[in-house]
Design an enzyme around this catalytic site. Structure first.
Site, PDB file in Angstrom:
ATOM      1  N   ARG A  10       0.843  -1.196   0.000  1.00 59.61           N
ATOM      2  CA  ARG A  10       0.000   0.000   0.000  1.00 59.61           C
ATOM      3  C   ARG A  10       0.875   1.242   0.000  1.00 59.61           C
ATOM      4  O   ARG A  10       1.755   1.394   0.843  1.00 59.61           O
ATOM      5  CB  ARG A  10      -0.922   0.018   1.228  1.00 59.61           C
ATOM      6  N   ASP A  24     -16.529  -1.999   4.435  1.00 57.51           N
ATOM      7  CA  ASP A  24     -15.475  -1.065   4.021  1.00 57.51           C
ATOM      8  C   ASP A  24     -15.253  -1.088   2.523  1.00 57.51           C
ATOM      9  O   ASP A  24     -16.029  -1.671   1.770  1.00 57.51           O
ATOM     10  CB  ASP A  24     -14.176  -1.377   4.773  1.00 57.51           C
ATOM     11  N   ASP A  76     -14.282  -6.525   3.165  1.00 61.08           N
ATOM     12  CA  ASP A  76     -13.912  -7.572   4.115  1.00 61.08           C
ATOM     13  C   ASP A  76     -14.152  -7.182   5.573  1.00 61.08           C
ATOM     14  O   ASP A  76     -14.048  -8.029   6.462  1.00 61.08           O
ATOM     15  CB  ASP A  76     -12.451  -8.028   3.902  1.00 61.08           C
ATOM     16  N   THR A  91      -1.978 -10.542  14.236  1.00 62.43           N
ATOM     17  CA  THR A  91      -2.854  -9.857  13.291  1.00 62.43           C
ATOM     18  C   THR A  91      -2.477 -10.268  11.865  1.00 62.43           C
ATOM     19  O   THR A  91      -1.319 -10.260  11.499  1.00 62.43           O
ATOM     20  CB  THR A  91      -2.730  -8.335  13.473  1.00 62.43           C
ATOM     21  N   GLU A  97     -11.101 -10.422  14.134  1.00 63.46           N
ATOM     22  CA  GLU A  97     -10.127  -9.430  14.576  1.00 63.46           C
ATOM     23  C   GLU A  97     -10.882  -8.214  15.093  1.00 63.46           C
ATOM     24  O   GLU A  97     -11.936  -7.858  14.554  1.00 63.46           O
ATOM     25  CB  GLU A  97      -9.230  -9.004  13.411  1.00 63.46           C
ATOM     26  N   SER A 135     -10.279  -5.339  14.552  1.00 63.15           N
ATOM     27  CA  SER A 135     -10.254  -4.301  13.528  1.00 63.15           C
ATOM     28  C   SER A 135     -11.398  -4.478  12.537  1.00 63.15           C
ATOM     29  O   SER A 135     -11.229  -4.252  11.340  1.00 63.15           O
ATOM     30  CB  SER A 135      -8.903  -4.291  12.809  1.00 63.15           C
TER      31      SER A 135
END
Length: 557
Positions: free
Chosen positions: A23, A283, A287, A352, A371, A373
């Site tokens: 990214r 999002d 996912d 993670t 998770e 998140s």
């Protein structure tokens, strides 16, 4: 006639994929040969166990963010250069990450290239990302990402096909030299899979019989918009007012496509203002998920625990296949551990990164995982799955409402009555200076190595143990070190501090705090109020403000 040409190139620094691929800002990917280098390095890293790039079948999709169109053309040219046999591409290059995982598995593809930076903002000034998934449909393991990185450091020549621009806006098959490009509807296969997992008739009947029950799904102008339209409007017969922001946009409408209380505030406000019973968001790449109800926010930690609790009662997939273990990422609250203990199931605490869950699933030892998140999923694919989580919650709501009217808040409180409550929150400090963040974590690691924290009392909390989380994978024997500093107190409370690799620049410091309570009078307490004493301890121990210069987090979840 397609010609394959070789052109010289030179390596770029920093093309090391993280747990979710590479990214960077769009402008980085736009550098001459930058994207070509990385795509070729990725194709050359396809494991021999999966057959390598020669004659490979690659699934291609993404969240439709800015610069995807250009990268799709690069993938075609590099695939020709590496002898790839078939590309299976979503219409207009759009396929959600969980849907891509399903297609890889269903079509027995060699792997997949996903063009997404997940929940990060999109647009010319924001982020782009490229991720490789292996033949099991899950994110590439470190053995593959390390190979990609090594390739990127030594690349000197690009082999590409010279072809006209490919049109990805029409369904069907195109032959381009020895490469077959198959363009498919990225929604159909996914909806078929969901129908195999959930009882769509039961969910539809619930909505039909409970006309006063109102829900709202927020696609956040990401990839799940068309999926939401198909599921909630076409399959369940809800009015179009039950979905919002369901048109995928290259810049996500200028918003941050991250489903949390901060960035999905439009959804939160609508649920509160209109008194809606159920709200959900996903999002950019589909996912992640967020679940809320009337005056109720479901933390991702609680969400996966509740789904696990009801799995065999409310979801046909688990009634048929059983539940073979539960798992969570290390920072995620221990709520799901309590469910596993009560159900007599094996459970795991992993670093993670969804690939760790994938190993357990491939070995038949994990059925449901999550998770903190905002990622929740099961062994139906090898990625977290936002819409799967939403459908799981609708299945639970339909199930519990057969006996008596039950709200999201009621489901939460009933769960706490059985298991107690794990108060949990995460503070994100985004785009802080990377060097200072590293110094902060190194200081804590040094204190742990010197055993300076054990038995220390601060703010009324006494430290039982402190470590830097290390994971021995029970399936492949690999060891993952330095996965996050854990400070565990004698009353079971926890503080976790780790640096995230999902941002495109700077560092993101994530501070997690957790406190368990089996005091029924506390179950309705507001999370931040309940955790404030522990948060104060965390900030004092870490000296976070001193190192980062931040006195408030960017996001609290």
């Amino acid at each position: 006639m397609v010609s394959i040409v070789s052109t010289p190139t030179k390596p770029f620094e920093g093309q090391k994929p993280g747990t979710s691929g590479l990214r960077k800002r769009v402008k980085v990917f736009q550098q001459e040969n930058y994207t070509e280098n990385f795509i070729q390095s990725t194709l050359e890293a396809i494991p021999e166990s999966d057959g390598g790039p020669k004659n490979a079948t690659i699934v291609v999709g993404g969240d439709g963010r800015y610069y995807s169109d250009e990268v799709l053309q690069v993938i075609v040219k590099c695939s020709l250069g590496q002898g790839v046999s078939r590309l299976i591409v979503g219409l207009n290059g759009i396929v959600s990450t969980p849907a891509a995982s399903n297609i890889i598995r269903k079509r027995k593809a060699t792997g997949g290239i996903l063009l997404t930076a997940s929940h990060n903002p999109g647009g010319p000034e924001n982020d782009f990302g490229i991720k490789y998934n292996c033949s099991n449909g899950g994110p590439a393991p470190e053995s593959v990402t390390n190979k990609i990185y090594e390739n990127s450091k030594t690349i000197t020549e690009l082999k590409v096909g010279i072809v006209p621009k490919v049109d990805f806006s029409k369904l069907g098959t195109q032959e381009i030299g020895d490469l077959t490009v198959e363009i498919i509807d990225g929604v159909n296969d996914y909806v078929e899979l969901m129908k195999e997992i959930f009882d769509f008739d039961s969910i539809k009947s619930f909505f039909t019989n409970n006309k006063d029950f109102k829900m709202l799904f927020d696609g956040m102008n990401g990839v799940t918009g068309p999926y939401g339209q198909r599921l909630f409007v076409e399959e369940f017969g809800l009015d179009k007012s039950s979905i919002m922001r369901c048109v995928p946009l290259p810049d996500f409408g200028g918003a941050h496509p991250d489903p949390n209380l901060t960035y999905a505030h439009d959804l939160v406000e609508s649920v509160e203002k209109d008194g809606l019973d159920f709200g959900a968001a996903s999002d950019g790449d589909g996912d992640r998920n967020m679940i809320i109800g009337k005056k109720a926010f479901v933390t991702p930690s609680d969400s996966v625990a509740i789904i696990a609790h009801y799995a065999k009662e409310a979801i046909p997939y688990f009634q048929k296949n059983g539940v073979h273990g539960l798992a969570r990422s290390m920072p995620t609250s221990q709520a799901i551990d309590l469910v596993a203990k009560k159900m007599g199931l094996e459970y795991f605490e992993v670093p993670t990164g969804w690939k760790f869950f994938g190993n357990l699933m491939d070995a038949g030892r994990c059925s449901i995982c999550g998770e903190e998140s905002f990622g929740t999923g099961s062994d139906h694919i090898r990625e977290k799955d936002g819409l799967w989580a939403v459908l799981a919650w609708l299945s639970i709501i339909a199930h519990v409402n057969k006996e008596k009217p039950t709200s999201v808040q009621d489901i939460l409180q009933k769960h706490y009555q059985i298991y107690g409550r794990n108060f949990f929150s995460r503070y994100d400090y985004e785009e802080v200076d990377g060097k200072s963040a590293e110094e902060m974590v190194d200081r804590l690691r040094h204190q742990i190595e010197k055993n300076e924290l054990a038995n220390k009392t601060i703010g009324g909390f006494t430290i039982d143990k402190a470590d830097d989380f290390e994971y021995l994978d029970p399936i492949d024997g690999s060891i993952s070190k330095n996965q996050g500093v854990r400070i565990i107190f004698k009353d079971g409370s926890r503080i976790v501090i780790r640096l995230s690799g999902t941002g495109s620049q700077g560092a993101t410091v994530r501070l997690y705090v957790e406190k368990y309570s089996n005091d029924t009078t506390e179950y309705t307490n507001e999370t931040q109020t309940a955790l404030k004493p522990l948060i104060d301890v965390a900030l004092e121990l870490s000296e976070l403000e001193k190192f980062t210069g931040r006195n408030t987090p960017t996001v609290i979840t």
